[in-house]
Design a protein around this motif. Structure first.
Motif, PDB file in Angstrom:
ATOM      1  N   SER A  99       0.846  -1.189   0.000  1.00 54.95           N
ATOM      2  CA  SER A  99       0.000   0.000   0.000  1.00 54.95           C
ATOM      3  C   SER A  99       0.885   1.243   0.000  1.00 54.95           C
ATOM      4  N   SER A 100       1.559   1.453  -1.136  1.00 55.09           N
ATOM      5  CA  SER A 100       2.453   2.607  -1.304  1.00 55.09           C
ATOM      6  C   SER A 100       1.921   3.573  -2.340  1.00 55.09           C
ATOM      7  N   PHE A 101       0.664   3.452  -2.691  1.00 57.51           N
ATOM      8  CA  PHE A 101       0.056   4.313  -3.695  1.00 57.51           C
ATOM      9  C   PHE A 101       0.166   5.778  -3.259  1.00 57.51           C
ATOM     10  N   GLY A 102       0.426   6.657  -4.216  1.00 58.53           N
ATOM     11  CA  GLY A 102       0.549   8.064  -3.881  1.00 58.53           C
ATOM     12  C   GLY A 102       1.889   8.637  -4.293  1.00 58.53           C
ATOM     13  N   CYS A 103       2.526   9.377  -3.388  1.00 55.50           N
ATOM     14  CA  CYS A 103       3.740  10.130  -3.695  1.00 55.50           C
ATOM     15  C   CYS A 103       4.942   9.240  -3.989  1.00 55.50           C
ATOM     16  N   ASP A 104       5.863   9.778  -4.777  1.00 56.29           N
ATOM     17  CA  ASP A 104       7.077   9.078  -5.186  1.00 56.29           C
ATOM     18  C   ASP A 104       8.070   9.053  -4.026  1.00 56.29           C
ATOM     19  N   LEU A 105       8.244   7.889  -3.421  1.00 56.62           N
ATOM     20  CA  LEU A 105       9.107   7.785  -2.249  1.00 56.62           C
ATOM     21  C   LEU A 105      10.550   7.421  -2.608  1.00 56.62           C
ATOM     22  N   GLU A 106      10.885   7.508  -3.883  1.00 61.47           N
ATOM     23  CA  GLU A 106      12.287   7.471  -4.269  1.00 61.47           C
ATOM     24  C   GLU A 106      12.840   8.896  -4.359  1.00 61.47           C
ATOM     25  N   ASN A 107      11.958   9.881  -4.314  1.00 62.88           N
ATOM     26  CA  ASN A 107      12.407  11.272  -4.313  1.00 62.88           C
ATOM     27  C   ASN A 107      13.120  11.557  -2.992  1.00 62.88           C
ATOM     28  N   PRO A 108      14.347  12.070  -3.040  1.00 62.94           N
ATOM     29  CA  PRO A 108      15.129  12.249  -1.808  1.00 62.94           C
ATOM     30  C   PRO A 108      14.504  13.214  -0.800  1.00 62.94           C
ATOM     31  N   LYS A 109      13.738  14.196  -1.270  1.00 64.40           N
ATOM     32  CA  LYS A 109      13.082  15.124  -0.343  1.00 64.40           C
ATOM     33  C   LYS A 109      11.819  14.503   0.250  1.00 64.40           C
ATOM     34  N   ALA A 110      10.993  13.921  -0.603  1.00 61.52           N
ATOM     35  CA  ALA A 110       9.722  13.362  -0.137  1.00 61.52           C
ATOM     36  C   ALA A 110       9.937  12.232   0.865  1.00 61.52           C
ATOM     37  N   LYS A 111      10.928  11.385   0.630  1.00 54.51           N
ATOM     38  CA  LYS A 111      11.105  10.198   1.467  1.00 54.51           C
ATOM     39  C   LYS A 111      11.544  10.530   2.892  1.00 54.51           C
ATOM     40  N   THR A 112      12.010  11.773   3.104  1.00 51.30           N
ATOM     41  CA  THR A 112      12.437  12.164   4.450  1.00 51.30           C
ATOM     42  C   THR A 112      11.278  12.710   5.303  1.00 51.30           C
ATOM     43  N   LEU A 113      10.138  12.965   4.698  1.00 56.73           N
ATOM     44  CA  LEU A 113       9.010  13.512   5.448  1.00 56.73           C
ATOM     45  C   LEU A 113       8.440  12.457   6.392  1.00 56.73           C
ATOM     46  N   PRO A 114       8.173  12.825   7.629  1.00 57.73           N
ATOM     47  CA  PRO A 114       7.750  11.841   8.647  1.00 57.73           C
ATOM     48  C   PRO A 114       6.507  11.043   8.277  1.00 57.73           C
ATOM     49  N   VAL A 115       5.606  11.618   7.502  1.00 60.93           N
ATOM     50  CA  VAL A 115       4.375  10.916   7.159  1.00 60.93           C
ATOM     51  C   VAL A 115       4.648   9.641   6.372  1.00 60.93           C
ATOM     52  N   PHE A 116       5.792   9.580   5.683  1.00 56.44           N
ATOM     53  CA  PHE A 116       6.095   8.435   4.837  1.00 56.44           C
ATOM     54  C   PHE A 116       7.068   7.457   5.486  1.00 56.44           C
ATOM     55  N   LYS A 117       7.396   7.652   6.742  1.00 54.66           N
ATOM     56  CA  LYS A 117       8.405   6.834   7.413  1.00 54.66           C
ATOM     57  C   LYS A 117       8.086   5.343   7.331  1.00 54.66           C
ATOM     58  N   ASP A 118       6.863   4.956   7.665  1.00 57.02           N
ATOM     59  CA  ASP A 118       6.502   3.543   7.654  1.00 57.02           C
ATOM     60  C   ASP A 118       6.552   2.959   6.240  1.00 57.02           C
ATOM     61  N   LYS A 119       6.088   3.738   5.272  1.00 57.63           N
ATOM     62  CA  LYS A 119       6.101   3.256   3.889  1.00 57.63           C
ATOM     63  C   LYS A 119       7.528   3.058   3.388  1.00 57.63           C
ATOM     64  N   VAL A 120       8.403   4.014   3.672  1.00 59.78           N
ATOM     65  CA  VAL A 120       9.792   3.917   3.227  1.00 59.78           C
ATOM     66  C   VAL A 120      10.466   2.703   3.855  1.00 59.78           C
ATOM     67  N   GLU A 121      10.236   2.511   5.142  1.00 59.87           N
ATOM     68  CA  GLU A 121      10.828   1.360   5.825  1.00 59.87           C
ATOM     69  C   GLU A 121      10.280   0.048   5.274  1.00 59.87           C
TER      70      GLU A 121
END
Length: 298
Positions: A99-121
């Protein structure tokens, strides 16, 4: 290796799940929906279901004979998705779509935002399991949800009811995909195993701006509400301030998501997509106008 035939959908009660389920049910795959005991989620007639709890002992037998798992578990389902992955591996499932639908979490800025922490991990965990040969994965990024995003005034208040929030001047371009388009992309992943194996894919049906959507809305009868111009830099600052106060509510997380979607350099607009592999086309100007008009007219 035998092709994917049997697919399980987890998290059928979310906003995106019905469209993915509809696309899957219209495909040639055999679909099973994992439901919890006492769930009130309404499913199409004759949908095959298996009742589960999100424990390894419950999920593992439920996933026996399943070739691919599609997870649409919501933002609070991070731990449940980890258990689902463990069960999928134990049951011999081939492919996992998180369930990673939505923002591009390979983007170096986006992936650092706390809201995406669980998805990135979780995406990192999937990569590890794939390297160990335990399971395959495909991650799908679709950026904004076009129709749903307008219906709930998230990407644009096209109805003009109440306050109309414009982010960073409203000219920032972002990728957008309808819920049906996301469903079609999921089917495309499962139908093209080799091309989508262990990859992060991007799909969009349009690249738009808030101002463009509001302009279309006025053309088709939308109202002009009171405009408030907001800097996404201030949204990010607000999000961190709320975290420091211990506020983990939706308002905090939404501030970060909007920073990722509309902020410059956060990858909201995809320069390149995998539409061709996934069988998803681009919207014509007329089709985009029809979608906006449908939202405006309710």
């Amino acid at each position: 290796m035998a092709p994917i035939k049997n697919v399980a959908l987890a998290g059928a009660g979310g906003a995106i799940a019905p469209s993915i389920l509809a696309a899957l049910l219209s495909s040639s795959f055999n679909i099973t929906v994992l439901t919890r005991s006492g769930s009130n989620t309404k499913l199409p007639p004759n949908t095959s279901t298996r009742t589960v709890e999100y424990t390894l002992s419950s999920l593992t037998p439920a996933l026996e004979g399943i070739d691919a798992v599609v997870s649409t578990l919501g933002p609070t389902g991070g731990q449940q998705q980890r258990v689902l992955l463990d069960a999928a591996i134990a049951a011999g499932v081939k492919r996992f779509i998180p369930s990673s639908f939505g923002c591009d979490l390979e983007n170096p800025k986006a992936k650092t935002l706390p809201v995406f922490k669980d998805k990135v991990e979780f995406e990192g965990l999937l990569e590890e399991k794939a390297k160990e040969g335990k399971i395959e994965y495909t991650v799908l990024y679709n950026s904004a949800f076009l129709d749903w995003g307008m219906e709930v005034n998230f990407i644009a208040n096209v109805k003009g009811e109440g306050k109309v929030e414009i982010y960073d001047g409203g000219e920032s371009k972002f990728s957008a995909t309808t819920l049906a388009g996301v469903g079609k992309a999921v089917v495309g992943i499962l139908s093209n195993e080799a091309e989508t194996r262990n990859r992060r894919l991007r799909v969009h049906e349009a690249v738009v701006s808030q101002n463009q959507l509001h302009s279309i809305a006025k053309k088709v009868g939308g109202k002009s509400g009171e405009v408030e111009v907001i800097k996404t830099e201030d949204l990010e600052k607000f999000g961190y301030e709320q975290l420091q106060k211990g506020n983990l509510g939706m308002e905090t997380w939404v501030a970060f998501i909007k920073r990722a979607l509309f902020g410059e350099g956060y990858g909201g607009a995809f320069p390149k997509t995998d539409n061709e592999i996934l069988g998803v086309g681009k919207l014509s100007d007329g089709e985009l106008e029809e979608i906006v008009a449908k939202v405006v007219k309710g």
